[in-house]
Enzyme design. Structure first.
Site, PDB file in Angstrom:
ATOM      1  N   SER A 114       0.842  -1.199   0.000  1.00 26.25           N
ATOM      2  CA  SER A 114       0.000   0.000   0.000  1.00 26.25           C
ATOM      3  C   SER A 114       0.880   1.253   0.000  1.00 26.25           C
ATOM      4  O   SER A 114       1.766   1.377  -0.851  1.00 26.25           O
ATOM      5  CB  SER A 114      -0.942  -0.047   1.208  1.00 26.25           C
TER       6      SER A 114
ATOM      7  N   HIS B 296      -8.018  -5.109  -0.117  1.00 24.53           N
ATOM      8  CA  HIS B 296      -6.734  -4.439   0.074  1.00 24.53           C
ATOM      9  C   HIS B 296      -5.961  -5.038   1.249  1.00 24.53           C
ATOM     10  O   HIS B 296      -4.740  -5.137   1.217  1.00 24.53           O
ATOM     11  CB  HIS B 296      -6.987  -2.950   0.309  1.00 24.53           C
TER      12      HIS B 296
ATOM     13  N   ASP C 122      -8.925  -6.315  -4.452  1.00 18.59           N
ATOM     14  CA  ASP C 122      -8.518  -5.029  -3.879  1.00 18.59           C
ATOM     15  C   ASP C 122      -9.124  -3.921  -4.731  1.00 18.59           C
ATOM     16  O   ASP C 122      -8.686  -3.687  -5.848  1.00 18.59           O
ATOM     17  CB  ASP C 122      -6.984  -4.944  -3.880  1.00 18.59           C
TER      18      ASP C 122
END
Lengths: 380, 380
Positions: A151, A349, A316
């Protein structure tokens, strides 16, 4: 089992000023970090782990006085784990502006003698990477075997490959993106608005008022949390399950998903700093290394020298596989060495934090290759 | 052009109590509605339009004293429009609990002499449909040519087909669903939490304090708005456009998408009632006609007699095509007459309000068929 075990956070102070991308200057500052494993003689086996929004330097292991406080990527980093600490010297670092020890908004502003609060300067992904490079200098590490993150952490790894091309052999970016979409920015914006308009925020100087903008942080985290989970996973875990078996016809918790989100929101608001939340989401918004090149990501990566591992997860929807594909294409255009995978994992995610077997097998295989290609070959 | 033109809202008072699904009783109440076109002699050409979250009875035309206040589905309803008011007698109705005139939280609670506020009973989709049927009774309309709505309005149309199977010939549900997912509920929950924790909410009795929970409503609307737009559409319309051309390194508006959301949030908080927002999102959460049948939607539709038109939009991630497909399957299982379409429109959930040509052509063709099949055949 297979834990790095007991760990201690370390601290490094920097007396020289750091000039930020915004032009603001932090006169002096401290970075908190942890290390696992042993640095080899030529200091070539170091792996830097960059953290995402709500994490820290505490990547693996636990603290003597907090045995339950397990590092956020403990399933990834440890002896015999995908990033094997019997081979690699792993560094977890806490970024400037965070609320976990490195210089940040709750620390004293030398100019005023009061906490920085809302006056803490905005920091960017690139600022963090520069500060990380200065820590590496102090540790005597010129070139990392890998810089790795998921991320926002992945953004830092990508920035490393562009800013310090010769200082990393491998860049590992997981569930990441080279820029936020309008929808990503929109979610960050709403979360910030919830904090900024909480009367307990006091324009960022709530420390002096002895309060915390709990309601704003709570809503911010709930919004974020929805975007971390996949729709499918949320449906499977919670569906329309009712707390009391039937409708209560009120605005208390009716559905299990509400209960879960409230719990997450409350937990978060009890430990996370509101100013840090604002800062970090802004750093996410700002990251756009292609912008100086008219949006051409290929040119942004033109100087990259490292090899790359890029991983995305099919469910995601925050940073979907398309985001990673755009990075892969830019790297192919630059004829970089690339490994990439889109993993069909259900967890959205958040999958980058979980120990899906295919995902971990992939990371393990990649680090095995780093190890055998680089170190065993040298040794033989 | 082709507008129904000047319209006037009407009011119908009901003296008999309405017992709600929750068991609560509303002693007497008023429904506000509008009509367009002429009711034919046998009262068989009536079309009921049900509204979604933030809309009202004001479906088409404008008011004498507010020429800019155009009805929310004015592109759909009017002379020569897809729902042609030269053929059909169209009724727009405002639901109980709304803030646009029908009895709701800001009206006086006869039990206390003060505004209901947070004490207004929770109403469900089924409660609204029952109230709508009582209005139809007073208007002498037994059977509607069609009951129609988008999103939450579509839920009402679906509920009509189950609750009053013989009182509608056609059920038209657009961008709708037979139940919210965990993610849908989660977004509603966060929006409600923003309102409930706004200090100006005063536990729903803010009217007496002369304030409005503006910040909560603003955040709620911003969250909602993100879910109404598609990711693609938002990227195309706003992308990463900056307000000032370059980063300002602050928490003011940087990106155009932020500016847009703030505008939407502020506009909404200036006219929408916080208690109504809570009520209506709860009605959305609660709608689940299959629940009494162990989740079997086929059984829920077992008594339906009407024909159906079901429309979804490919980029609608709030109530995506899968939601509509589940309804279609349940209706096929019941051997109902069904027309359905998944329209490849870029505008997300909001597409149901826009005048995409394929969408409007479809609705027009469907209502043409209703007209020719039912009325022309009778006339010839």
């Amino acid at each position: 089992m297979n834990s790095v075990g007991l760990v201690t956070a370390r601290s490094m102070h920097f007396n020289d000023p750091l000039t930020l991308q915004s032009g603001a200057v932090i006169g002096d500052y401290t970075l908190i970090y942890e290390t696992y494993g042993e640095l080899n003689a030529d200091k070539s086996n170091a792996v830097l782990i960059c953290h995402a929004l709500n994490a820290s330097h505490h990547v693996a292991g636990y603290y003597a006085d907090q045995p339950q406080n397990i590092g956020w990527w403990d399933n990834m980093v440890g002896p015999g784990k995908p990033v094997d600490t019997t081979r690699f010297f792993v560094i977890g670092i806490n970024n400037i502006g965070s609320c976990f020890g490195s210089t940040g908004p709750m620390h004293t502003n030398p100019a005023t003698g009061k906490p920085y609060g809302h006056h803490f300067p905005l920091v960017t992904v690139e600022d963090w990477v520069r500060a990380q490079s200065l820590l590496a200098d102090k540790l005597g590490i010129y070139r990392f075997a890998a810089v790795m993150g998921g991320s926002l952490g992945g953004m830092q790894a990508l920035a490393w490959s562009m800013m310090f091309p010769e200082r990393l052999a491998h860049c590992v970016a997981i569930a990441s993106t080279a820029k936020l979409t309008a929808q990503n920015i929109a979610f960050n914006d709403v979360a910030r608005q919830a904090i900024l308009t909480d009367p307990d925020f006091h324009e960022g100087h709530f420390y002096e008022h002895g309060v915390v903008p709990v309601n704003g942080l709570r809503v911010a985290r709930m919004i974020g949390h929805i975007t971390y989970l996949s729709n499918t996973d949320m449906s499977e875990k919670f569906g329309r399950e009712l707390r009391m078996g039937q409708y209560q016809f009120g605005f208390g918790v009716e559905f299990e998903i509400e209960s879960y989100l409230h719990y997450q929101g409350e937990k978060f608001s009890s430990y996370f700093d509101a100013n840090t939340y604002l800062l970090i989401t802004r750093a996410l918004d700002y990251f756009d290394p292609a912008a100086p090149y008219g949006g051409d990501l290929t040119r942004a990566f033109a100087n990259a020298q490292s090899a790359f591992l890029l991983v995305s997860f099919t469910t995601d929807w925050r940073f979907p596989p398309e985001s990673t594909r755009a990075i892969v294409q830019a790297l192919i255009n630059n004829r970089r060495q690339i490994s990439c995978a889109e993993i069909d994992a259900p967890h959205g995610h958040d999958a980058f934090l979980l120990d899906d077997k295919r995902y971990h097998d992939l990371i393990r295989a990649y680090f095995d290759r780093i190890w055998f290609d680089t170190f065993k070959r040298e040794a033989s």
